[in-house]
Design a protein around this motif. Structure first.
Motif: not given
Ligand SMILES: Nc1ncnc2c1ncn2[C@@H]1O[C@H](COP(=O)(O)OP(=O)(O)OP(=O)(O)O)[C@@H](O)[C@H]1O
Ligand SMILES: [Mg+2]
Lengths: 240, 220
Positions: A205, A216-217, A222-223, A227, A232
């Motif tokens: 994560r 955001e996490e 994905q991040v 984002p 982010t």
């Protein structure tokens, strides 16, 4: 393993953490990213009470850190910490750096502590450096000793605060490799880092912090690649 | 030639001055012994979390450093009288206390500075491993701070040694006092004072050289 509820931290009038909620499960590897001054280090340091928590709750392995009756020294032995600037003890040999706390805090005998330390040094690839002083080591070697020192207490969680950002680029790989091995063995880890490769390979994560809040996490791929939060996006576009 | 030298006014003053030198070194050594104890307590007091303890030791340090040692010695010897504390200090004791109190204030700053100069990360590393505050001080901070204290402590020894020379005014029979006594009889003022300086230098120069070497070796 770690549970953080509505964590606030002030330095005087300055509110650095503005209500953090996070759950970190056993064996999970969580990477924390975010701009300078966003409170990443402060967040990490609240997890072993190197910073006093202003309000909120931090629970580690079922124990409430903010409860005054908690034995904080004992709790800290469960939480290993690795610093950006290594913070090795310069007046002690590599071996003594690693054995000090197991002997003084856990009450291990010299021999037990030494055996354990030597096998840890072997693990981080520095078996031949047991008797030298930190001064004669490269930055990457120092950081690996610092990791071994933290591991010598058999912690349940390892916290890393930018462990590679003080290193020359060619030395970063060895340290990351040690951390990857650790993650694969199932260590629970919270890592403040901007090493995206590391985050993608072993991170479960990624948490993006800005202005004292988790903005955001999610899953590292994905991040980093997609984002959602504009902050982010703008942060990642600057560091990439 | 050798006879002439042994017969000279310079050499002849030596046995007399020797007694004074012993007193000078004695007062310095005993005074500094207590000065180090006072300094360690005061230095740590200045690092205390309690504002009151910090204030007390700060006042002590500033008062002592802000007044000349001659005044302090006169105060101890003449200022403190029988009816004030129930006893009169003899001149040797007054000299020892003056050095202890005076050096203590400077050593307090040496101790405080040395402990303060140790990187905060050392403390954090110790605590993060589960060491208590006391253990961290004892095993991590003190050993490093102590190394940094050695050169300035040596320097303080030289300063205190020279400071004792003012104690001749409170009748301490130190090197300077003995010299005055001697040349008042023989009138060999120049020769006697040359020997006085040489005797001081016999201690201060080797100390300084040794300190410089130590400093290099300790790499501080
Ligand atoms: N001991 C302290 N006293 C006062 N303010 C502090 C203290 N430590 C940190 N701060 C402030 O708290 C804010 C967050 O600092 P923190 O070190 O947590 O940021 P960071 O995200 O780790 O940044 P970096 O990427 O530069 O390490 C900053 O504004 C900093 O100036
Ligand atoms: Mg930081």
């Amino acid at each position: 393993m770690i549970s953080v509820k509505n964590l606030h931290k002030y330095f005087g009038d300055l509110e650095v953490l503005k209500g953090i909620d996070a759950e970190i499960k056993e064996q999970e590897v969580v990477c924390v990213i975010g701009p300078s001054g966003s409170g990443k280090s402060t967040f990490l340091r609240c997890l072993n009470l190197l910073e006093e928590v202003t309000s909120g709750q931090v629970t580690i392995d079922g124990e409430d850190l903010t409860d005054p009756s908690t034995d904080i020294n004992k709790l800290r032995t469960k939480v290993g910490m690795v610093f950006q600037h290594f913070n090795l003890f310069p007046h002690k040999s590599v071996l003594e750096n690693i054995t000090l706390a197991p002997i003084k805090v856990k009450g291990l005998s010299q021999q037990e502590a030494k055996d354990a330390a030597l096998s840890l040094l072997d693990k981080v690839g520095l078996a031949d450096k047991a008797d030298v002083y930190p001064d004669s080591l490269s930055g990457g070697q120092k950081q690996r000793v610092a990791i071994a020192r933290a591991l010598a207490m058999n912690p349940k969680v390892m916290l890393f605060d930018e462990p590679t950002s003080a290193l020359d680029p060619e030395l970063v790989g060895d340290v990351l490799q040690v951390m990857k091995d650790l993650a694969k063995e199932g260590m629970t880890m919270v890592v403040v880092t901007h090493e995206m490769g590391f985050a993608k390979e072993v991170g479960d994560r990624v948490i993006f912090m800005d202005e004292g809040i988790i903005q955001e996490e999610g899953d590292p791929e994905q991040v980093f690649d997609n984002p959602q939060n504009p902050r982010t996006q703008s942060f990642l576009s600057k560091i990439l | 030639m050798l006879d002439a030298l042994m017969d000279s006014a310079y050499i002849k003053s030596l046995p007399f001055l020797w007694d004074g030198l012993k007193v000078t070194v004695g007062i310095t050594a005993v005074g500094l012994f207590f000065g180090i104890i006072i300094g360690a307590i005061a230095g740590l007091g200045k690092l205390s979390k309690s504002r009151i303890i910090r204030a007390i030791w700060t006042v002590y340090v500033e008062v002592v450093r802000g007044t000349p040692i001659l005044a302090q010695a006169l105060f101890l010897y003449f200022g403190i009288s029988e009816d004030l504390i129930g006893l009169n200090l003899d001149s040797f004791t007054a000299g020892v206390i003056a050095i202890a109190v005076n050096a203590g204030a400077y050593i307090a700053e040496i101790v405080r500075g040395a402990v303060y100069s140790i990187d905060k990360g050392q403390h954090e590393a110790g605590r993060s491993l589960g060491l208590s505050q006391k253990q961290t001080m004892r095993y991590i901070i003190w050993p490093q701070a102590f190394k940094r204290m050695i050169p300035p402590l040596g320097n303080q020894f030289v300063i205190s040694l020279k400071d004792t020379s003012v104690f001749s005014v409170i009748a301490v029979h130190d090197l300077v006092y003995k010299a005055k006594q001697y040349y008042n009889i023989t009138f060999e003022v120049f020769e006697t004072l040359v020997m006085v300086c040489l005797l001081y230098l016999c201690i201060t120069i080797p100390t300084a050289l040794y300190l410089r070497r130590l400093e290099r070796k300790l790499d501080v």
